[in-house]
Design an enzyme around this catalytic site. Sequence first.
Site: not given
Length: 494
Positions: A184, A236, A240-241, A258, A292, A391
């Site tokens: 995805k 991501g 969302t993780g 990750e 990241c 972040e």
Amino acid sequence: MKDVETRLFIAGRYVEAAKSARFADIEPATESELAEVSSASADDVNRAAVAAREAADHGPWPRMSAEARANILGRFADGIEKRARELGMLEARDVGKPVAECVNHDVSRAARNIRFFAAVAQTWTHEATQSDAKFLGRDLKLVNLTERPPVGVGAIIIPWNSPLMLGTWNLGPCLAAGNSCVLKPSEMAPLTSIALGEIANEAGIPPGVLNIVPGLGEAGAALASHPNVDAIAFTGGAATGRRVMAACAESLKRVTLELGGKSPNLVFADANLKQTAAGVARSIYRSQGQSCVAGSRLIVESRVASDFLELLKKEISRLKIGDPLQEGTEYGPLISAAHRDRVDSFVTEAVAGGAKLLAGGKAPITPATGFYYLPTLLDEVDPNFRAVSEEIFGPVLTVERFDDEGQAITSANATRYGLAAYVWTSKVDRALRVAERIKTGMVWVNSFFLRDLRTPFGGAKMSGLGRQGGRFSMEFWTEPKLVCIAYGEEEHDG
Ligand code: NDP
């Protein structure tokens, strides 16, 4: 954009989304529509997951030898390399990254990811141990086989900042281990991921082993909760993780995350300051900070801080900002207008709170079109500013100072993230001491993001769960299985 595939890839064929839904994929450097891309609904995700399950349960892929799979994956890697220019241009247009970096780094790394894991999978062999046991009054010998069958169906959800590199980083071990998968890509930059379908077909990857479902809004969640999916590799944001992990809890899927980072650059006075300035600038401004592992917090020893900041400003002024499709460009636009506004909001808020802007802090005058934001350097920040604690995923470097090693380490660790850290020093004992006390998954000393693909990649704290690379990825994508075979002395009748 003509001649670019924009449909879903399911069971070896490009197909429209069931409801013919499409979303606009915007080119960051031109602000105009690059392509209209098929948007997978939950039904489409289901079709892809059914195809992947069928390939896992009844197809040839998991039953082939690792060598046979490696041969096919080698052709897949060749196909990526053969299209290096085309894929690199497409990635540059879709993501806004300089084309030279896309072609020379990302595309070649994508092919290398596939080849590397195809090779690792061939060394990922069964183990056998022997032991003694007693059973039903008989003395027996046991041969214990630890087999490494694939997990089954993997879901790979990737972000927009480096789709080719991050997609293949996960596809490599997933496929080499014998799994089938549903990939995805992000709706912001799906095109090079979609292109992998055709390359997979040409290489001879069986239908259903690789399925690709770009989508916007429901595809990710539908995939994460799909009962056919056995394992999820998500790359991501942390928010969302957490949702992905919650979905995994329902059906006890295995998951690797990750996530983001807020990685410190610790600069000691004994470092080679000129080289360090170049290294620090690269660590934060490469990919416009949309990485990241971006080194977004500069923590510099007070007695060299002003000299170092002068060197850093020189590095910033040297950066060639411009059209990502021009060969010499080193710095392109951000991914979207919304992202540029978000980046700017951190800077504006910090400046309003008393931070001093040493560079950037706004869009450039030229290029006038595109989601550009100048490389930004923010001094005199308060550690409580959002710009220091959250972040940004953009080209913003904040500056803090320290007087001794302990203070440097405390500042470095004062974050909920723990992905990477960079230590710049000429003293080996200091490098080792500091690296030991920094709570991150990775520490680079006098360098930025150099990779040996065998080593663990991943983060501590809110930066993720699990590690990828070499055997770490293979452990994730295989399900160790014991086959215990008992045998005894020859039995004599009568
Ligand atoms: P997001 O966290 O916004 O992820 C967006 C993706 O997740 C979309 O594909 C979306 O698909 C999907 N998604 C949304 N909700 C769910 C859900 N409930 N379950 C499963 N999938 C879902 O990240 P971005 O794409 O914006 O990427 C930026 C982030 O990625 C940064 O924080 C960055 O640090 C991190 N990153 C981490 C890396 C690492 O290796 N540690 C590498 C690169 C980036 P849909 O809309 O269809 O649902």
